[in-house]
Motif scaffolding. Sequence first.
Motif, PDB file in Angstrom:
ATOM      1  N   GLY A  42       4.778  10.215  -5.594  1.00  0.00           N
ATOM      2  CA  GLY A  42       6.045  10.916  -5.314  1.00  0.00           C
ATOM      3  C   GLY A  42       6.915  10.437  -4.152  1.00  0.00           C
ATOM      4  N   LEU A  43       6.583   9.251  -3.487  1.00  0.00           N
ATOM      5  CA  LEU A  43       7.527   8.302  -2.570  1.00  0.00           C
ATOM      6  C   LEU A  43       8.416   7.865  -3.653  1.00  0.00           C
ATOM      7  N   ARG A  44       9.823   8.208  -3.181  1.00  0.00           N
ATOM      8  CA  ARG A  44      11.084   7.936  -4.128  1.00  0.00           C
ATOM      9  C   ARG A  44      11.702   6.571  -3.706  1.00  0.00           C
ATOM     10  N   LYS A  45      11.726   6.352  -2.536  1.00  0.00           N
ATOM     11  CA  LYS A  45      12.050   4.932  -2.110  1.00  0.00           C
ATOM     12  C   LYS A  45      11.799   4.675  -0.456  1.00  0.00           C
ATOM     13  N   THR A  46      11.750   3.623  -0.391  1.00  0.00           N
ATOM     14  CA  THR A  46      11.811   3.138   1.175  1.00  0.00           C
ATOM     15  C   THR A  46      12.809   2.271   1.600  1.00  0.00           C
ATOM     16  N   GLU A  47      13.346   2.579   2.913  1.00  0.00           N
ATOM     17  CA  GLU A  47      14.384   1.501   3.469  1.00  0.00           C
ATOM     18  C   GLU A  47      13.723   1.335   4.869  1.00  0.00           C
ATOM     19  N   VAL A  48      13.858  -0.127   4.889  1.00  0.00           N
ATOM     20  CA  VAL A  48      13.169  -0.861   6.087  1.00  0.00           C
ATOM     21  C   VAL A  48      14.307  -1.341   6.861  1.00  0.00           C
ATOM     22  N   THR A  49      14.855  -0.992   8.297  1.00  0.00           N
ATOM     23  CA  THR A  49      15.588  -1.712   9.027  1.00  0.00           C
ATOM     24  C   THR A  49      15.047  -2.553  10.189  1.00  0.00           C
ATOM     25  N   LYS A  50      15.420  -3.579  10.449  1.00  0.00           N
ATOM     26  CA  LYS A  50      14.978  -4.373  11.531  1.00  0.00           C
ATOM     27  C   LYS A  50      16.117  -4.047  12.794  1.00  0.00           C
ATOM     28  N   PHE A  51      15.724  -3.858  13.932  1.00  0.00           N
ATOM     29  CA  PHE A  51      16.792  -3.765  15.043  1.00  0.00           C
ATOM     30  C   PHE A  51      17.072  -4.961  15.569  1.00  0.00           C
ATOM     31  N   THR A  52      18.277  -5.193  15.845  1.00  0.00           N
ATOM     32  CA  THR A  52      18.698  -6.376  16.328  1.00  0.00           C
ATOM     33  C   THR A  52      19.170  -6.028  17.902  1.00  0.00           C
ATOM     34  N   GLY A  53      19.360  -4.800  18.370  1.00  0.00           N
ATOM     35  CA  GLY A  53      19.835  -4.551  19.723  1.00  0.00           C
ATOM     36  C   GLY A  53      20.389  -2.971  19.626  1.00  0.00           C
ATOM     37  N   SER A 104      -2.000   7.839   0.129  1.00  0.00           N
ATOM     38  CA  SER A 104      -1.234   8.268   1.365  1.00  0.00           C
ATOM     39  C   SER A 104      -2.380   7.979   2.402  1.00  0.00           C
ATOM     40  N   LYS A 105      -3.469   8.453   2.153  1.00  0.00           N
ATOM     41  CA  LYS A 105      -4.326   8.141   3.197  1.00  0.00           C
ATOM     42  C   LYS A 105      -4.737   6.727   3.430  1.00  0.00           C
ATOM     43  N   ALA A 106      -4.611   6.028   2.512  1.00  0.00           N
ATOM     44  CA  ALA A 106      -4.989   4.413   2.721  1.00  0.00           C
ATOM     45  C   ALA A 106      -3.874   3.876   3.626  1.00  0.00           C
ATOM     46  N   SER A 107      -2.524   4.337   3.183  1.00  0.00           N
ATOM     47  CA  SER A 107      -1.680   3.886   4.055  1.00  0.00           C
ATOM     48  C   SER A 107      -1.683   4.116   5.524  1.00  0.00           C
ATOM     49  N   GLY A 108      -1.963   5.391   5.893  1.00  0.00           N
ATOM     50  CA  GLY A 108      -2.041   5.740   7.105  1.00  0.00           C
ATOM     51  C   GLY A 108      -3.200   5.278   7.849  1.00  0.00           C
ATOM     52  N   LYS A 109      -4.155   5.092   7.050  1.00  0.00           N
ATOM     53  CA  LYS A 109      -5.385   4.489   7.868  1.00  0.00           C
ATOM     54  C   LYS A 109      -5.015   2.983   8.161  1.00  0.00           C
ATOM     55  N   ASP A 110      -4.195   2.270   7.316  1.00  0.00           N
ATOM     56  CA  ASP A 110      -3.732   0.761   7.563  1.00  0.00           C
ATOM     57  C   ASP A 110      -2.856   0.778   8.519  1.00  0.00           C
ATOM     58  N   VAL A 111      -1.765   1.652   8.628  1.00  0.00           N
ATOM     59  CA  VAL A 111      -0.830   1.513   9.740  1.00  0.00           C
ATOM     60  C   VAL A 111      -1.279   1.885  11.093  1.00  0.00           C
ATOM     61  N   MET A 112      -2.379   2.599  11.287  1.00  0.00           N
ATOM     62  CA  MET A 112      -3.069   2.863  12.316  1.00  0.00           C
ATOM     63  C   MET A 112      -4.133   1.628  12.876  1.00  0.00           C
ATOM     64  N   LYS A 113      -4.622   1.103  11.827  1.00  0.00           N
ATOM     65  CA  LYS A 113      -5.207   0.056  12.213  1.00  0.00           C
ATOM     66  C   LYS A 113      -4.734  -1.180  12.968  1.00  0.00           C
ATOM     67  N   PHE A 114      -3.290  -1.363  12.231  1.00  0.00           N
ATOM     68  CA  PHE A 114      -2.642  -2.590  12.877  1.00  0.00           C
ATOM     69  C   PHE A 114      -1.565  -2.576  13.834  1.00  0.00           C
ATOM     70  N   ALA A 115      -1.048  -1.032  13.837  1.00  0.00           N
ATOM     71  CA  ALA A 115       0.163  -0.565  14.744  1.00  0.00           C
ATOM     72  C   ALA A 115      -0.012   0.903  15.166  1.00  0.00           C
ATOM     73  N   GLY A 116      -1.237   1.198  15.167  1.00  0.00           N
ATOM     74  CA  GLY A 116      -1.323   2.286  15.955  1.00  0.00           C
ATOM     75  C   GLY A 116      -0.481   2.726  17.317  1.00  0.00           C
ATOM     76  N   LEU A 132       0.939  -1.173  -0.236  1.00  0.00           N
ATOM     77  CA  LEU A 132       0.034   0.001   0.121  1.00  0.00           C
ATOM     78  C   LEU A 132       0.870   1.443   0.127  1.00  0.00           C
ATOM     79  N   THR A 133       2.156   1.175   0.753  1.00  0.00           N
ATOM     80  CA  THR A 133       2.666   2.265   1.053  1.00  0.00           C
ATOM     81  C   THR A 133       3.571   2.768   0.012  1.00  0.00           C
ATOM     82  N   GLU A 134       4.029   1.795  -0.961  1.00  0.00           N
ATOM     83  CA  GLU A 134       4.726   1.743  -2.035  1.00  0.00           C
ATOM     84  C   GLU A 134       4.000   2.467  -3.308  1.00  0.00           C
ATOM     85  N   LYS A 135       2.737   2.474  -3.032  1.00  0.00           N
ATOM     86  CA  LYS A 135       1.870   3.219  -4.345  1.00  0.00           C
ATOM     87  C   LYS A 135       1.575   4.516  -3.940  1.00  0.00           C
TER      88      LYS A 135
END
Length: 101
Positions: A34-45, A76-88, A28-31
Motif C-alpha cells: 500500500g505504500l505508493r512512494k517515498t521521498e527522502v530529503t537531506k537538510f543542508t541548513g 510495516s511492523k518490521a520497518s517500525g521495529k527497525d527504525v526504533m532500533k537504530f534511530a528511536g 524494509l520500508t519499501e516492502k
Amino acid sequence: MFKMIALFKKPEDPEGFDDYYFGTHMPLTEKIPGLRKTEVTKFTGSPMGESPYYLMCEMYYDSKEAFKEASKTDESKASGKDVMKFAGHLVTFMFGEDVNG
C-alpha cells in the motif's frame, strides 16, 4: 494522498546512519503493502543557519484508511521495529494530507 513523515535529528555518525538507512532500513520500508512512494530529503541548513534536522522521509499512501491497513502488515511492523532500533532517539513522526492532490 495521506503521508507519514519521519523527521530525523542529526546523528552522531552521519555516514554510518546513511549506510544503514539507505542500505537496510529503506529496503524494509519499501516492502510495505500500500505504500505508493517515498521521498527522502537531506537538510543542508535553514534560514537561521544549521538545521536541527538531518533527514526527512515522506511515505505516501492513497488515504488514511490505506495507511491504517498497511500499518497492520508484517512489513510495516518490521520497518517500525527497525527504525526504533537504530534511530528511536532521533526520529519524530507526523501525519499529513497532501493538499496538492
